[in-house]
Motif scaffolding. Structure first.
Motif, PDB file in Angstrom:
ATOM      1  N   ASP A 156      34.810  43.667  49.143  1.00  0.00           N
ATOM      2  CA  ASP A 156      35.540  42.772  48.245  1.00  0.00           C
ATOM      3  C   ASP A 156      34.642  41.560  47.989  1.00  0.00           C
ATOM      4  OD1 ASP A 156      37.237  41.165  46.885  1.00  0.00           O
ATOM      5  OD2 ASP A 156      38.653  40.854  48.537  1.00  0.00           O
ATOM      6  N   PHE A 157      33.908  41.593  46.877  1.00  0.00           N
ATOM      7  CA  PHE A 157      32.946  40.513  46.616  1.00  0.00           C
ATOM      8  C   PHE A 157      33.640  39.157  46.511  1.00  0.00           C
ATOM      9  CE2 PHE A 157      30.754  44.267  44.657  1.00  0.00           C
ATOM     10  CZ  PHE A 157      29.768  44.365  45.629  1.00  0.00           C
ATOM     11  N   ARG A 191      30.520  45.610  39.238  1.00  0.00           N
ATOM     12  CA  ARG A 191      30.871  44.365  39.944  1.00  0.00           C
ATOM     13  C   ARG A 191      29.699  43.903  40.817  1.00  0.00           C
ATOM     14  NH1 ARG A 191      35.765  46.809  40.736  1.00  0.00           N
ATOM     15  NH2 ARG A 191      35.379  47.266  42.935  1.00  0.00           N
ATOM     16  N   ALA A 192      29.038  44.844  41.469  1.00  0.00           N
ATOM     17  CA  ALA A 192      27.922  44.494  42.361  1.00  0.00           C
ATOM     18  C   ALA A 192      26.788  43.853  41.560  1.00  0.00           C
ATOM     19  CB  ALA A 192      27.419  45.744  43.086  1.00  0.00           C
ATOM     20  N   ALA A 204      19.814  45.853  46.897  1.00  0.00           N
ATOM     21  CA  ALA A 204      19.124  47.090  47.300  1.00  0.00           C
ATOM     22  C   ALA A 204      20.177  48.175  47.397  1.00  0.00           C
ATOM     23  CB  ALA A 204      18.429  46.898  48.642  1.00  0.00           C
ATOM     24  N   TYR A 205      20.143  49.093  46.436  1.00  0.00           N
ATOM     25  CA  TYR A 205      21.163  50.143  46.388  1.00  0.00           C
ATOM     26  C   TYR A 205      20.590  51.407  47.010  1.00  0.00           C
ATOM     27  CZ  TYR A 205      25.036  52.924  44.708  1.00  0.00           C
ATOM     28  OH  TYR A 205      26.135  53.732  44.648  1.00  0.00           O
ATOM     29  N   ILE A 223      22.711  52.987  40.115  1.00  0.00           N
ATOM     30  CA  ILE A 223      22.977  51.584  39.775  1.00  0.00           C
ATOM     31  C   ILE A 223      22.146  51.177  38.559  1.00  0.00           C
ATOM     32  CG2 ILE A 223      21.257  50.390  41.212  1.00  0.00           C
ATOM     33  CD1 ILE A 223      24.241  48.830  41.879  1.00  0.00           C
ATOM     34  N   LEU A 224      21.047  51.889  38.334  1.00  0.00           N
ATOM     35  CA  LEU A 224      20.181  51.548  37.205  1.00  0.00           C
ATOM     36  C   LEU A 224      20.805  51.937  35.866  1.00  0.00           C
ATOM     37  CD1 LEU A 224      16.755  52.534  38.813  1.00  0.00           C
ATOM     38  CD2 LEU A 224      17.779  50.254  38.644  1.00  0.00           C
ATOM     39  N   GLU A 225      21.938  52.660  35.907  1.00  0.00           N
ATOM     40  CA  GLU A 225      22.679  52.947  34.672  1.00  0.00           C
ATOM     41  C   GLU A 225      23.433  51.709  34.176  1.00  0.00           C
ATOM     42  OE1 GLU A 225      25.420  56.299  35.026  1.00  0.00           O
ATOM     43  OE2 GLU A 225      24.025  57.264  36.397  1.00  0.00           O
TER      44      GLU A 225
END
Ligand code: PMP
Length: 390
Positions: A156-157, A191-192, A204-205, A223-225
């Motif tokens: 939960d950011f 969100r990240a 760092a994913y 994540i690069l999408e």
């Protein structure tokens, strides 16, 4: 002379698996038939087409010399082509791809490359222990992002205090997740990326299990999408699980060129990259991603995971339908904690699993099984567990 470990070693959390390993070895030495769901290490051999390429590449003298700093141009090209084919993501093999000696190496070295002593690193928990130990080696301060089962093991950011977010240099995130098996939605990744942008945090994913989804092979996004991800993020890919290649030590990072340049400087001072012939085999692996044997291996893990999860459920362990990775993450029955279940299974059923607490305190109440055991042996383990008094 008394050898005194450096404080950074003393600062590491206790390695819970050592005690279990010792017990397991003692049981084996005593002649007991142990069924081991402990470590996530494929029991199947590397696919033949990959071994063939290594045989060929190992005989080429040019490959016997020191490897290229950032990985061979051909490997980086193959990694970029893989990301394009699989995710529609475009990265430049010059600067936006870095070969790794397995993702573990890259994840650990990344903190050394980016984090100054005393700086904060956001570390998901339960999680792969290297995020924390890498942070500690760099003198950084891990700040625990608890993954909440009620939020499908997502952080939960919004609950991260503003001063922590402001001071954080680096955030690790991993989906499909070890140990929980959770798969990230695109919305979580958005969100990240937004959070990392807002607070200027490197993201760092860890996508080590992206190719280990059981239903739809492409269920896990990159994540690069996400638009803007390359400004803040790198993604780490591993050949270990997808191609049964854990022992070969081959992976790569892709994304933000400045982050990769920092990581590359650490690596070129500490290691000299992976054997070029193994990189050649890695090219074959990535080019063969769509081959049937790769899909079959994935399906095999899925079948085992579903069988084990269903059996555990009957025994009173709460566990969702497995979607990805090769782990089954199970909530222990009422009246038990992580370690008491691990000990009970080992002492009374000769079955090894690992305690959730090995992935941080947030793993209490859970155990993890790696489905690197055949269907027959998994059935045998379940039969033994059914015979126990719970
Ligand atoms: N990330 C996660 C989440 C893992 O579980 C593992 C291995 N268990 C790794 C990275 C490391 O994989 P490798 O170094 O073999 O690429």
């Amino acid at each position: 002379m008394t050898v005194v470990p450096a404080e950074r070693i003393q600062a590491l959390p206790p390695y819970l698996f050592v005690a279990i390993d010792r017990k397991k070895r003692a049981a084996r030495a005593a002649g007991r038939d142990i069924i081991d769901f402990g470590i996530g290490d494929p029991d199947q051999p590397t696919h033949e087409y990959i071994i063939d390429r290594l045989r060929h590449a190992a005989a080429i003298p040019a490959n016997h010399r020191y490897p290229h700093d950032q990985g061979s141009p051909a490997f980086r090209q193959a990694a970029a082509a893989f990301l394009d084919r699989r995710y529609g993501v475009s990265v430049n093999p010059e600067g936006e791809v870095l070969a790794l000696i397995g993702t573990k190496e890259g994840l650990g070295h990344l903190a050394l490359a980016l984090v100054n002593p005393g700086e904060t690193v956001l570390v998901p928990e339960p999680g792969y222990p290297v995020y924390r130990s890498g942070t500690i080696f760099a003198g950084g301060r891990p700040w625990t992002m608890r993954l909440d089962p009620r939020r499908d093991w997502q952080p939960d950011f919004d609950s991260i205090p503003a001063d922590v977010a402001r001071g954080a240099r680096l955030m690790y995130l991993n989906y499909p997740n070890n140990p929980t098996g959770a798969v990230a939605s695109r919305a979580l990744l958005e969100r990240a990326v937004e959070f990392a942008h807002r607070h200027e945090i490197v993201l760092a994913y860890d996508a080590a299990y992206n190719e280990m989804c059981f239903d739809a092979a492409d269920a896990a996004p990159s994540i690069l999408e996400i638009p803007g991800a390359k400004d803040v993020a790198i993604e780490l890919h591993s050949l270990s699980k997808t191609f049964n290649m854990t022992g070969w030590r081959m992976g790569f990072a892709a994304g933000n060129a400045d982050v990769l340049a920092c990581l590359s400087r650490i690596k070129s001072n500490l290691d000299s990259g992976q054997f070029t012939a193994i990189q050649e085999a890695g090219i074959a692996a990535l080019e063969g991603y769509a081959r049937p044997e790769v899909a079959e291996a994935r399906a095999r893990y899925g079948m085992r995971a579903r069988l084990l999860a269903a059996g555990l459920r009957e025994l009173g362990f709460e566990t969702p339908e497995p979607l990805a990775t090769f782990y089954v993450w199970a909530r222990v029955p009422a009246g038990y904690d992580s370690l008491s279940v691990v000990n009970k299974l080992l002492d009374e059923a000769d079955v090894v699993c690992v305690p959730g607490t090995g992935f941080g305190a947030a793993g209490e109440g859970y155990v993890r099984f790696a489905v690197t055991v055949s269907i027959e042996r998994t059935q045998a383990a379940l039969a033994r567990m059914r015979n126990l008094k719970w």
